[in-house]
Design a protein around this motif. Structure first.
Motif, short mmCIF file in Angstrom:
data_model
loop_
_atom_site.label_atom_id
_atom_site.label_comp_id
_atom_site.label_asym_id
_atom_site.label_seq_id
_atom_site.Cartn_x
_atom_site.Cartn_y
_atom_site.Cartn_z
N ASP A 184 8.70 4.25 -0.42
CA ASP A 184 8.33 5.65 -0.14
C ASP A 184 7.62 6.31 -1.32
OD1 ASP A 184 9.43 5.51 2.39
OD2 ASP A 184 11.42 6.13 1.71
N ASP A 229 4.70 6.71 -4.40
CA ASP A 229 3.34 6.36 -4.80
C ASP A 229 3.45 5.19 -5.77
OD1 ASP A 229 0.35 7.03 -5.31
OD2 ASP A 229 1.26 7.04 -7.32
N CYS A 274 0.85 -1.20 0.00
CA CYS A 274 0.00 0.00 0.00
C CYS A 274 0.88 1.25 0.00
CB CYS A 274 -0.94 0.01 1.21
SG CYS A 274 -0.10 -0.16 2.78
N ASN A 275 0.29 2.36 -0.36
CA ASN A 275 1.03 3.62 -0.40
C ASN A 275 1.43 4.08 1.00
OD1 ASN A 275 1.29 4.22 -3.11
ND2 ASN A 275 -0.63 5.34 -3.25
N PRO A 276 2.58 4.73 1.12
CA PRO A 276 2.94 5.34 2.40
C PRO A 276 2.03 6.52 2.70
CG PRO A 276 4.51 5.98 0.72
CD PRO A 276 3.61 4.96 0.09
N GLU A 277 2.12 7.05 3.90
CA GLU A 277 1.24 8.15 4.32
C GLU A 277 1.46 9.40 3.47
OE1 GLU A 277 0.14 10.55 8.42
OE2 GLU A 277 1.03 8.54 8.54
N ASN A 278 2.71 9.72 3.20
CA ASN A 278 3.04 10.88 2.36
C ASN A 278 3.93 10.42 1.20
OD1 ASN A 278 1.79 13.03 4.01
ND2 ASN A 278 3.31 12.38 5.53
#
Length: 580
Positions: A403, A405, A321-325
Motif C-alpha cells: 500500500d 509508494d 508497481c505503486n497502488p492507485e492511492n
C-alpha cells in the motif's frame, strides 16, 4: 511492435520525413538524366552544332548537381534521424529497466539486457537508416527506371519486369533459411556477454586459481560457435546478390541482342541508338535498385529479431508497481510478517519461505542466523518490497508494504546487501547515494557511526578520494563500512545489514553495533550474520532453517532451547578457543 518502437523517434520525426522527400528528388533527377542523355546522343548523331551540345551539357550538370545535393543532405538527415532514434531507444530501454523489479531482471538476465541495449539497438539503428533512405530510394529507382525504360524502349522493357517475381521468390526462400541462424546468434550473444561479465567480475578468483587459459578456451569456443552460426547465415544470405546479378545481366544481354537487331532491321525507326543506350542505363539502375532491395532485405531479416528483443523489454510490465492511492508516510520501524509464504517464480515447485509469522517492534535490534540456503536474505528482501509475497502479508509501520509508494518505502528501509557495490566517483559521491542533499557534516557523522571516518582520513584526498568502479581500490572491510555509512545517510526507519560486517574484525563490528545502540536507538536494526558475536546482544535472534523460522529468542533463551543455535555457538567459541 513497429508502433511501439516508433514512439522513440520523437523529436527526430522532422528529419525522418525530410529524408524520403530528398530521396524522391535524387531518384527523379537520376531518372531524367539518361532521358536527356538519349536526346543529346540522337542530336549528335543527327549532326547538331556545339551550341546545342553545350545547352544539353548545362542541363545535365544542373540535374547532376541537384541529385548530388539531395543525396548529400539526405545522408546527413538520415544519419541524424537514425542516431537520434537509437539514442532515444536506449534511453527508453534504460528507463524501462530502471522500473524493473528483481523478478523482471531475473527473467532477462543482466547480460541479455546489455546485448539488447548495444548490439540489438545498433542493428535497429542501421535498419531505420535504410528504411528512411535506401528503402525509399531502391523501389522508386526501380519504378522510375521501369517507366522510363518503357518510354524509351516500349515492349522491350517487359523483359526487366518478367524477372522480378523470380527474384522475389528467391529472396523469400533464402530469408526462410537464414532467419533461424540469426535467431540462434542473438541468443548466443547473450551467453557470450554473460561469460564476459562473469569473468571480469570474478577476475581475482580466475587469477587466484590460475584459470586464465581455461577461461580463454571457454570464451574462444563460445566465439567460434557464434562465428559458425553467423557464417552459416551470411553464407545463405550471400546467395541473394549473385542470383540478382545473374538474372539482371541475363536480361541485359537479351535486351542488347534484341535492341541491336531492331535498330539494324528498322534502321532506327522503332528504336534508335540513343534510346537503346538509355535503356542500358536504366537497366543498370534497375540492377542497382534490386541489389539495394536485397541488401535491405538481409538487414531487415537480421534486425527483425533485434527489434523483437527490444520490444520485449519495452513491453515488459514491472511485477511491482505503486497502488492507485499510495501511502507516503511510514509511521515507525515496526515489522510484521503475517503467515507469509514466498517463491521466486510462479512456476517454482518449492517455496523459498513458508508460513512465516514474525513481529518486530520499532527500535528493536534483531539478529538473524541460519545455514547457507536457509532464506535469510529472502526474508529481509520482502520488507523494502524488492519482491512481493506469494501468500500472506508484510507490514511496516502497521501498513501492508503493497500500500506504500515504493520510493517512500525504500527510503525508509535501508538495506546493505551481501554484495557491497560502490560506483566510480569520489567517496562523497558514493555516500550521497544515500542522500543527495547530505551536508559534509552529515557525511562525516554517518562515517563515524559506521567506523569509516578514521580510515578515510588516512587517504591522500580524504573524502574526495576517487573510488574505482566496484570499489576495486579499497579493501572488503572498508567497502562494507562505506556502504553502511551510505545507508545511514538515508536516516531510515529500518536498517538492514545483510552479512555486511563479515569483512571487518570483531572489534570494529562491536564498535559499529555500539554506535547503532547509542546514536540511532529509534531505528529498527536487523542484522543477518554468520558470527554469533554479531547478534548475541540483540533484543531477539531469529533462527532460520530451510525457509522457515525454527526459533525466536534471546541469546540465553536460544542456548537453552534451540539445537541449531547451540551448535553454531559451540562451534564458533570452541574454534576461537582452539585458535587461542
Amino acid at each position: 511492435m513497429i508502433k511501439r518502437l516508433s514512439k522513440s523517434i520523437r523529436e527526430y520525426k522532422k528529419v525522418s520525413v525530410i529524408t524520403p522527400i530528398l530521396m524522391i528528388g535524387e531518384v527523379l533527377m537520376e531518372a531524367i538524366i539518361p532521358y536527356i542523355l538519349a536526346i543529346l546522343v540522337n542530336n549528335i548523331q543527327g549532326g547538331c552544332d556545339l551550341r546545342t551540345i553545350a545547352k544539353y551539357g548545362v542541363v545535365l550538370i544542373a540535374l547532376a548537381f541537384v541529385s548530388l545535393s539531395c543525396g548529400g543532405v539526405a545522408g546527413y538527415t538520415a544519419s541524424k534521424a537514425s542516431a537520434g532514434f537509437a539514442k532515444n531507444l536506449r534511453r527508453d530501454l534504460f528507463s524501462s529497466i530502471q522500473n524493473f523489479s528483481f523478478a523482471n531482471i531475473d527473467r532477462f538476465s543482466s547480460s541479455s539486457l546489455v546485448t539488447r541495449m548495444t548490439t540489438d539497438v545498433n542493428n535497429v539503428q542501421m535498419a531505420y537508416m535504410m528504411m528512411i533512405r535506401i528503402a525509399v530510394r531502391a523501389p522508386l529507382t526501380f519504378l522510375f527506371s521501369i517507366i522510363m525504360a518503357y518510354i524509351m524502349g516500349g515492349s522491350l522493357a517487359t523483359l526487366f519486369v518478367v524477372v522480378v517475381p523470380l527474384l522475389i521468390f528467391g529472396l523469400i526462400m533464402i530469408a526462410r533459411k537464414a532467419m533461424p541462424s540469426f535467431r540462434r546468434v542473438f541468443k548466443k550473444y547473450d551467453k557470450l556477454n554473460e561469460s564476459i561479465e562473469e569473468n571480469v567480475m570474478s577476475i581475482r578468483a580466475v587469477k587466484g586459481f590460475a584459470r586464465e587459459n581455461y577461461e580463454k578456451k571457454k570464451f574462444g569456443a563460445a566465439a567460434e560457435d557464434i562465428c559458425a552460426d553467423f557464417t552459416r547465415a551470411e553464407r545463405t544470405a550471400a546467395w541473394i546478390f549473385p542470383i540478382f546479378q545473374a538474372c539482371v545481366y541475363s536480361v541485359m544481354v537479351v535486351v542488347l541482342l534484341f535492341g541491336s537487331k531492331i535498330i539494324i532491321t528498322t534502321r532506327g525507326a522503332t528504336i534508335n541508338v540513343g534510346q537503346l543506350s538509355s535503356m542500358i542505363t536504366y537497366g543498370f539502375q534497375i540492377l542497382m535498385s534490386l541489389n539495394m532491395v536485397a541488401m535491405i532485405y538481409v538487414m531487415m531479416t537480421m534486425s527483425a529479431e533485434s527489434a523483437h528483443r527490444i520490444y520485449e523489454v519495452l513491453e515488459e510490465k514491472p511485477s511491482l508497481c505503486n497502488p492507485e492511492n499510495p501511502i507516503y508516510e511510514i509511521k515507525d520501524g515496526s515489522v510484521d510478517y503475517d503467515n507469509v509464504s514466498f517463491k521466486y517464480s510462479e512456476n517454482a515447485e518449492k517455496f523459498a519461505l513458508s508460513n512465516i509469522d514474525l513481529h518486530i517492534k520499532s527500535g528493536e535490534t534483531v539478529g538473524i542466523l541460519g545455514g547457507t540456503g536457509s532464506s535469510k536474505t529472502t526474508l529481509i528482501q520482502l520488507m523494502p518490497r524488492l519482491y512481493d509475497v506469494t501468500e500472506g502479508s508484510v507490514r511496516v509501520g502497521g501498513v501492508d508494504v503493497r500500500d506504500y509508494d515504493i520510493e517512500a518505502l525504500r527510503n525508509s528501509v535501508a538495506v546493505v546487501l551481501q554484495k557491497n557495490l560502490l560506483f566510480a566517483g569520489t567517496i562523497k559521491d558514493n555516500l550521497r547515494w544515500g542522500n543527495k542533499n547530505a551536508t559534509d557534516e552529515e557525511i562525516v557523522e554517518a562515517c563515524k557511526l559506521a567506523q569509516a571516518d578514521e580510515f578515510i582520513r588516512t587517504l591522500p584526498d580524504g573524502y574526495d578520494t576517487w573510488i574505482e568502479q566496484g570499489g576495486a581500490n579499497v579493501s572488503g572491510g572498508q567497502k562494507q563500512r562505506l556502504c553502511i555509512a551510505r545507508a545511514l545517510l538515508k536516516k531510515p526507519k529500518i536498517l538492514i545489514l545483510d552479512d555486511s560486517t563479515s569483512a571487518v574484525d570483531m572489534k570494529t563490528d562491536a564498535q559499529i553495533r555500539k554506535s547503532f545502540r547509542e546514536y540511532i536507538p529509534s531505528t529498527t536494526k536487523i542484522i543477518i550474520a554468520q558470527r554469533v558475536s554479531s547478534v548475541q546482544d540483540a533484543d531477539k535472534i531469529i533462527i532460520m532453517n530451510s525457509g522457515r523460522i525454527d526459533a525466536v529468542g534471546t541469546h540465553e533463551e536460544l542456548l537453552r532451547t534451540n539445537g541449531i543455535y547451540k551448535e553454531i555457538y559451540t562451534q564458533q567459541t570452541r574454534g576461537g578457543a582452539e585458535n587461542e
